[in-house]
Scaffold this motif. Sequence first.
Motif, PDB file in Angstrom:
ATOM      1  N   GLY A 112       0.505  -1.219   0.229  1.00  0.00           N
ATOM      2  CA  GLY A 112      -0.399   0.137   0.125  1.00  0.00           C
ATOM      3  C   GLY A 112       0.742   1.096   0.370  1.00  0.00           C
ATOM      4  O   GLY A 112       1.349   1.111  -0.357  1.00  0.00           O
ATOM      5  N   ARG A 113       0.130   2.283   0.252  1.00  0.00           N
ATOM      6  CA  ARG A 113       0.692   3.003  -0.112  1.00  0.00           C
ATOM      7  C   ARG A 113       1.593   4.108   2.108  1.00  0.00           C
ATOM      8  O   ARG A 113       1.279   3.357   3.047  1.00  0.00           O
ATOM      9  CB  ARG A 113      -0.294   5.045  -0.455  1.00  0.00           C
ATOM     10  N   THR A 114       2.409   4.973   1.808  1.00  0.00           N
ATOM     11  CA  THR A 114       2.678   5.055   2.562  1.00  0.00           C
ATOM     12  C   THR A 114       2.971   6.328   2.525  1.00  0.00           C
ATOM     13  O   THR A 114       3.148   7.133   1.794  1.00  0.00           O
ATOM     14  CB  THR A 114       4.084   4.206   3.346  1.00  0.00           C
ATOM     15  N   THR A 115       3.425   7.284   4.155  1.00  0.00           N
ATOM     16  CA  THR A 115       3.727   9.137   4.198  1.00  0.00           C
ATOM     17  C   THR A 115       5.524   8.937   4.733  1.00  0.00           C
ATOM     18  O   THR A 115       5.851   7.574   5.886  1.00  0.00           O
ATOM     19  CB  THR A 115       2.554   9.379   5.327  1.00  0.00           C
ATOM     20  N   VAL A 116       5.611   9.613   5.038  1.00  0.00           N
ATOM     21  CA  VAL A 116       6.992  10.452   5.291  1.00  0.00           C
ATOM     22  C   VAL A 116       6.432  10.471   6.769  1.00  0.00           C
ATOM     23  O   VAL A 116       8.470   9.256   6.915  1.00  0.00           O
ATOM     24  CB  VAL A 116       7.380  11.711   5.026  1.00  0.00           C
ATOM     25  N   ASP A 117       5.969  10.448   7.591  1.00  0.00           N
ATOM     26  CA  ASP A 117       6.107  10.554   8.760  1.00  0.00           C
ATOM     27  C   ASP A 117       6.099   8.528   9.398  1.00  0.00           C
ATOM     28  O   ASP A 117       7.131   8.365  10.049  1.00  0.00           O
ATOM     29  CB  ASP A 117       4.769  11.167   9.241  1.00  0.00           C
ATOM     30  N   GLU A 118       5.012   7.636   8.283  1.00  0.00           N
ATOM     31  CA  GLU A 118       5.534   6.698   8.475  1.00  0.00           C
ATOM     32  C   GLU A 118       6.531   5.940   8.662  1.00  0.00           C
ATOM     33  O   GLU A 118       7.441   5.239   9.421  1.00  0.00           O
ATOM     34  CB  GLU A 118       4.368   5.511   7.904  1.00  0.00           C
ATOM     35  N   LEU A 119       7.247   6.659   7.422  1.00  0.00           N
ATOM     36  CA  LEU A 119       8.049   5.602   6.545  1.00  0.00           C
ATOM     37  C   LEU A 119       9.491   6.248   8.165  1.00  0.00           C
ATOM     38  O   LEU A 119      10.486   5.850   8.778  1.00  0.00           O
ATOM     39  CB  LEU A 119       8.877   6.480   5.725  1.00  0.00           C
ATOM     40  N   ALA A 120       9.094   7.272   8.905  1.00  0.00           N
ATOM     41  CA  ALA A 120      10.279   8.045  10.169  1.00  0.00           C
ATOM     42  C   ALA A 120      10.209   6.597  11.049  1.00  0.00           C
ATOM     43  O   ALA A 120      11.439   6.824  11.661  1.00  0.00           O
ATOM     44  CB  ALA A 120      10.323   9.312   9.809  1.00  0.00           C
ATOM     45  N   VAL A 121       9.029   6.799  11.074  1.00  0.00           N
ATOM     46  CA  VAL A 121       8.546   5.873  12.530  1.00  0.00           C
ATOM     47  C   VAL A 121       9.315   4.669  12.287  1.00  0.00           C
ATOM     48  O   VAL A 121      10.093   3.988  12.723  1.00  0.00           O
ATOM     49  CB  VAL A 121       6.860   6.498  12.401  1.00  0.00           C
ATOM     50  N   GLY A 127      -3.094  10.413   0.941  1.00  0.00           N
ATOM     51  CA  GLY A 127      -2.784   9.960   0.124  1.00  0.00           C
ATOM     52  C   GLY A 127      -0.900  10.252   0.287  1.00  0.00           C
ATOM     53  O   GLY A 127      -0.773   9.891   1.844  1.00  0.00           O
ATOM     54  N   GLY A 128       0.449  10.347   0.171  1.00  0.00           N
ATOM     55  CA  GLY A 128       1.684   9.878   0.065  1.00  0.00           C
ATOM     56  C   GLY A 128       2.225   9.401  -0.519  1.00  0.00           C
ATOM     57  O   GLY A 128       1.774   9.958  -1.679  1.00  0.00           O
ATOM     58  N   VAL A 129       2.903   8.571  -0.968  1.00  0.00           N
ATOM     59  CA  VAL A 129       4.222   8.062  -2.085  1.00  0.00           C
ATOM     60  C   VAL A 129       3.796   6.384  -1.953  1.00  0.00           C
ATOM     61  O   VAL A 129       3.446   5.715  -0.804  1.00  0.00           O
ATOM     62  CB  VAL A 129       5.161   7.619  -1.735  1.00  0.00           C
ATOM     63  N   VAL A 130       3.667   5.267  -3.180  1.00  0.00           N
ATOM     64  CA  VAL A 130       4.169   4.019  -3.384  1.00  0.00           C
ATOM     65  C   VAL A 130       5.310   3.706  -3.888  1.00  0.00           C
ATOM     66  O   VAL A 130       6.054   4.432  -4.194  1.00  0.00           O
ATOM     67  CB  VAL A 130       3.302   3.555  -3.538  1.00  0.00           C
ATOM     68  N   PHE A 131       6.072   2.658  -3.862  1.00  0.00           N
ATOM     69  CA  PHE A 131       7.271   1.756  -4.498  1.00  0.00           C
ATOM     70  C   PHE A 131       6.632   2.050  -5.998  1.00  0.00           C
ATOM     71  O   PHE A 131       5.507   1.616  -6.677  1.00  0.00           O
ATOM     72  CB  PHE A 131       7.564   0.703  -3.755  1.00  0.00           C
ATOM     73  N   ALA A 132       6.934   2.474  -6.545  1.00  0.00           N
ATOM     74  CA  ALA A 132       6.514   2.999  -8.047  1.00  0.00           C
ATOM     75  C   ALA A 132       7.018   1.284  -8.994  1.00  0.00           C
ATOM     76  O   ALA A 132       8.267   0.330  -8.896  1.00  0.00           O
ATOM     77  CB  ALA A 132       7.674   3.197  -9.714  1.00  0.00           C
TER      78      ALA A 132
END
Lengths: 143, 143
Positions: free
Chosen positions: A22-31, A61-66
């Motif tokens: 799924g998608r993720t966010t900068v905040d989630e990645l940092a954690v 929204g957020g980012v997802v691996f291409a």
Amino acid sequence: MKLNRSTDMALRIAMLTAASPGRTTVDELAVQLALPRNHVAKVVQRLQRLGVLVTIRGRAGGVVFAEEATALTVGAMVRAFEGDDEVVDCDRPACPLRPACRLRGELRRAQDAFLGVLDQVRLGDLVAGSAGPVLLTLGGRPL
Amino acid sequence: MKLNRSTDMALRIAMLTAASPGRTTVDELAVQLALPRNHVAKVVQRLQRLGVLVTIRGRAGGVVFAEEATALTVGAMVRAFEGDDEVVDCDRPACPLRPACRLRGELRRAQDAFLGVLDQVRLGDLVAGSAGPVLLTLGGRPL
């Protein structure tokens, strides 16, 4: 011998997002990665420009691996983040030995061998089989 | 990706002293290589402990390249100065992905390939033929 911190972070972020459906966010990645949020944000931007991460707009929204980035190699990632720098700085400040130096060429050959190994490893390989699902269970909060 | 500054300096000092038939001093090396004297002094001490440089006592004292060190490889020098460190720090601070990380092994393989190239290059090779005499004409003051 160390990779730049941003290269290291980019590889960790790529690995984690490649494992995530799924998608993720900068905040989630940092954690998840236990990394400073502002550094993660900068590296995520570079990964977006490189086409490794795709932006998803809107409230969820957020980012997802291409998907195409699965075939990108670790070597290509390292080259993109490290640039063309040599493993020693012969020019800043200028080393007086340069005109007769044979070491520089050997160090360049060694660096090529280093990158050559990583050119054989695709980002998709890092999360194939059981590795991907296990990655998602790690860190502070599952993606 | 960068070698530690001290590794780089050690290689430059080894190369220059290997090219020189006579003894030299820390002051002369610092001038020749355009490097800070106190850093040169520290690296020279480590090179003495490694047996690359031999101390000459007395009024015309200093250091001289040890004949046996001609056969020492650049790889051995880099290992001695860089230690066993990996190209990324997975443990300080701890990366949450470690338990399922395949990247670490690939980076280690790449590092081995890097060092493998330098294991083929002896210090003597760097100053063989015309390189040695030319090296001695470079820098601020001939040795």
